[in-house]
Design a protein around this motif. Structure first.
Motif, PDB file in Angstrom:
ATOM      1  N   VAL A  76       0.868  -1.176   0.000  1.00 18.15           N
ATOM      2  CA  VAL A  76       0.000   0.000   0.000  1.00 18.15           C
ATOM      3  C   VAL A  76       0.906   1.226   0.000  1.00 18.15           C
ATOM      4  O   VAL A  76       1.701   1.413   0.919  1.00 18.15           O
ATOM      5  CB  VAL A  76      -0.940   0.040   1.219  1.00 18.15           C
ATOM      6  CG1 VAL A  76      -1.804   1.298   1.160  1.00 18.15           C
ATOM      7  CG2 VAL A  76      -1.810  -1.205   1.286  1.00 18.15           C
ATOM      8  N   VAL A  77       0.789   2.026  -1.035  1.00 14.19           N
ATOM      9  CA  VAL A  77       1.608   3.240  -1.164  1.00 14.19           C
ATOM     10  C   VAL A  77       0.710   4.449  -0.984  1.00 14.19           C
ATOM     11  O   VAL A  77      -0.342   4.558  -1.621  1.00 14.19           O
ATOM     12  CB  VAL A  77       2.309   3.297  -2.538  1.00 14.19           C
ATOM     13  CG1 VAL A  77       3.101   4.599  -2.682  1.00 14.19           C
ATOM     14  CG2 VAL A  77       3.224   2.093  -2.710  1.00 14.19           C
ATOM     15  N   GLY A  78       1.107   5.355  -0.110  1.00 16.29           N
ATOM     16  CA  GLY A  78       0.362   6.580   0.114  1.00 16.29           C
ATOM     17  C   GLY A  78       1.038   7.772  -0.538  1.00 16.29           C
ATOM     18  O   GLY A  78       2.269   7.876  -0.520  1.00 16.29           O
ATOM     19  N   GLU A  85       1.777  12.971   8.899  1.00 16.50           N
ATOM     20  CA  GLU A  85       0.569  12.155   8.784  1.00 16.50           C
ATOM     21  C   GLU A  85       0.859  10.848   8.063  1.00 16.50           C
ATOM     22  O   GLU A  85       0.440   9.774   8.505  1.00 16.50           O
ATOM     23  CB  GLU A  85      -0.514  12.935   8.039  1.00 16.50           C
ATOM     24  CG  GLU A  85      -1.104  14.089   8.803  1.00 16.50           C
ATOM     25  CD  GLU A  85      -2.216  14.781   8.025  1.00 16.50           C
ATOM     26  OE1 GLU A  85      -2.737  14.172   7.064  1.00 16.50           O
ATOM     27  OE2 GLU A  85      -2.554  15.922   8.368  1.00 16.50           O
ATOM     28  N   LEU A  86       1.556  10.935   6.952  1.00 15.14           N
ATOM     29  CA  LEU A  86       1.861   9.732   6.182  1.00 15.14           C
ATOM     30  C   LEU A  86       2.726   8.761   6.979  1.00 15.14           C
ATOM     31  O   LEU A  86       2.513   7.540   6.953  1.00 15.14           O
ATOM     32  CB  LEU A  86       2.550  10.114   4.878  1.00 15.14           C
ATOM     33  CG  LEU A  86       1.700  10.902   3.886  1.00 15.14           C
ATOM     34  CD1 LEU A  86       2.571  11.498   2.790  1.00 15.14           C
ATOM     35  CD2 LEU A  86       0.604  10.039   3.289  1.00 15.14           C
ATOM     36  N   ALA A  87       3.703   9.286   7.709  1.00 12.18           N
ATOM     37  CA  ALA A  87       4.595   8.438   8.502  1.00 12.18           C
ATOM     38  C   ALA A  87       3.851   7.724   9.619  1.00 12.18           C
ATOM     39  O   ALA A  87       4.271   6.650  10.074  1.00 12.18           O
ATOM     40  CB  ALA A  87       5.731   9.273   9.071  1.00 12.18           C
ATOM     41  N   VAL A  96       4.865   8.928  -0.382  1.00  9.40           N
ATOM     42  CA  VAL A  96       5.483   9.998  -1.140  1.00  9.40           C
ATOM     43  C   VAL A  96       4.782  11.302  -0.767  1.00  9.40           C
ATOM     44  O   VAL A  96       3.548  11.367  -0.776  1.00  9.40           O
ATOM     45  CB  VAL A  96       5.349   9.774  -2.658  1.00  9.40           C
ATOM     46  CG1 VAL A  96       5.976  10.932  -3.439  1.00  9.40           C
ATOM     47  CG2 VAL A  96       5.963   8.447  -3.067  1.00  9.40           C
ATOM     48  N   VAL A  97       5.551  12.323  -0.435  1.00 11.58           N
ATOM     49  CA  VAL A  97       4.987  13.655  -0.219  1.00 11.58           C
ATOM     50  C   VAL A  97       4.970  14.360  -1.575  1.00 11.58           C
ATOM     51  O   VAL A  97       6.014  14.548  -2.203  1.00 11.58           O
ATOM     52  CB  VAL A  97       5.819  14.452   0.808  1.00 11.58           C
ATOM     53  CG1 VAL A  97       5.246  15.862   0.969  1.00 11.58           C
ATOM     54  CG2 VAL A  97       5.849  13.723   2.142  1.00 11.58           C
ATOM     55  N   HIS A  98       3.760  14.735  -2.014  1.00 13.32           N
ATOM     56  CA  HIS A  98       3.629  15.208  -3.404  1.00 13.32           C
ATOM     57  C   HIS A  98       2.394  16.097  -3.500  1.00 13.32           C
ATOM     58  O   HIS A  98       1.313  15.725  -3.025  1.00 13.32           O
ATOM     59  CB  HIS A  98       3.488  13.999  -4.331  1.00 13.32           C
ATOM     60  CG  HIS A  98       3.496  14.308  -5.796  1.00 13.32           C
ATOM     61  ND1 HIS A  98       4.635  14.304  -6.545  1.00 13.32           N
ATOM     62  CD2 HIS A  98       2.479  14.633  -6.641  1.00 13.32           C
ATOM     63  CE1 HIS A  98       4.334  14.592  -7.809  1.00 13.32           C
ATOM     64  NE2 HIS A  98       3.021  14.810  -7.879  1.00 13.32           N
ATOM     65  N   ASP A  99       2.530  17.254  -4.135  1.00 16.16           N
ATOM     66  CA  ASP A  99       1.439  18.208  -4.310  1.00 16.16           C
ATOM     67  C   ASP A  99       0.859  18.042  -5.710  1.00 16.16           C
ATOM     68  O   ASP A  99       1.435  18.505  -6.694  1.00 16.16           O
ATOM     69  CB  ASP A  99       1.977  19.631  -4.104  1.00 16.16           C
ATOM     70  CG  ASP A  99       0.888  20.691  -4.145  1.00 16.16           C
ATOM     71  OD1 ASP A  99      -0.240  20.379  -4.584  1.00 16.16           O
ATOM     72  OD2 ASP A  99       1.171  21.833  -3.732  1.00 16.16           O
ATOM     73  N   LEU A 100      -0.296  17.411  -5.805  1.00 13.31           N
ATOM     74  CA  LEU A 100      -0.900  17.140  -7.106  1.00 13.31           C
ATOM     75  C   LEU A 100      -1.378  18.408  -7.804  1.00 13.31           C
ATOM     76  O   LEU A 100      -1.461  18.434  -9.037  1.00 13.31           O
ATOM     77  CB  LEU A 100      -2.075  16.171  -6.945  1.00 13.31           C
ATOM     78  CG  LEU A 100      -1.710  14.752  -6.550  1.00 13.31           C
ATOM     79  CD1 LEU A 100      -2.967  13.967  -6.202  1.00 13.31           C
ATOM     80  CD2 LEU A 100      -0.942  14.048  -7.670  1.00 13.31           C
ATOM     81  N   ASN A 101      -1.688  19.437  -7.061  1.00 13.14           N
ATOM     82  CA  ASN A 101      -2.126  20.676  -7.695  1.00 13.14           C
ATOM     83  C   ASN A 101      -0.965  21.447  -8.318  1.00 13.14           C
ATOM     84  O   ASN A 101      -1.162  22.240  -9.239  1.00 13.14           O
ATOM     85  CB  ASN A 101      -2.867  21.560  -6.688  1.00 13.14           C
ATOM     86  CG  ASN A 101      -4.246  21.015  -6.367  1.00 13.14           C
ATOM     87  OD1 ASN A 101      -4.801  20.223  -7.121  1.00 13.14           O
ATOM     88  ND2 ASN A 101      -4.802  21.431  -5.239  1.00 13.14           N
TER      89      ASN A 101
END
Length: 222
Positions: A76-78, A85-87, A96-101
């Protein structure tokens, strides 16, 4: 520029708060955004559409993924905005910390996942067609995408189109996103609100299956 869905001008994707999302999500929020009965409805959808031992992408993830506790997944990849929060999410194999916008291109290979989820977050996407086109690329043919939402949101960060519509309109809007993106079939519009009505948060879902993802080319950045 990535096209917007038919009949939706760019102004539909503006927000009350256009400051950088990285600032808004800088501090972790260890809360749930729908109540327990609505969460149970999300979990049941995942139980139905994400088989055991599959590889699942939790898009716009946080500290909890609402996946059924009794099912084991291979991976499961977040992907989300806040590292803390992810950790803290015990179901994630990786994140992965990533800004989709800012960058709708997903940092994953073609046909990498057997399923994907967007839980109570689709209303914040300013480039939803580009993101859904990318999801079609990274999912294996036949893989399910489960998009859930309720009537709650951070109003200042939801796009104008979301504010303009009711629950049924939201279902139609997300369907339109998928059709504009291409690479999706068997689109279902579902009302999974707990019964009786009015005693829990409503829960709606749009579920679609990826087509031959190998033939879907990302147009992000073109």
């Amino acid at each position: 520029m990535t096209p917007t869905p038919e009949n939706l001008p760019e102004k539909f994707f503006v927000r009350q708060d256009e400051t950088a999302d990285a600032e808004f999500y800088h501090h972790p929020r260890f809360v749930t955004h729908i109540d327990d009965r609505a969460i149970a409805a999300v979990t049941q959808l995942y139980r139905e559409y994400f088989p055991a031992n599959s590889e699942v992408l939790d898009l716009m993830s946080s500290w909890v993924s609402h996946l059924p506790a009794e099912i084991q997944y291979r991976r499961v990849v977040g992907l989300g905005m806040n590292r803390a929060e992810l950790a803290a999410n015990p179901r994630l194999s990786a994140f992965v910390v990533h800004d989709l916008n800012q960058q709708p291109a997903l940092p994953f290979a073609n046909q990498e996942f057997d399923g994907a989820a967007i839980c109570v977050s689709v209303d914040y996407l300013t480039q939803p067609v580009a993101v859904l086109r990318e999801l079609a690329r990274v999912l294996r043919p036949g893989a399910a995408l489960v998009i859930t939402f309720s009537n709650r949101c951070f109003p200042s960060k939801a796009v104008a189109a979301w504010h303009a519509l009711d629950d049924r309109g939201h279902l139609a809007l997300v369907r339109q996103y998928l059709l504009a993106a291409g690479g999706w079939q068997a689109i279902e519009l579902l009302d999974r609100s707990p019964l009786p009505p009015g005693r829990a948060d409503p829960l709606f879902a749009v579920v679609a299956r990826a087509t031959n993802a190998a033939a879907v080319r990302s147009e992000v950045g073109t």
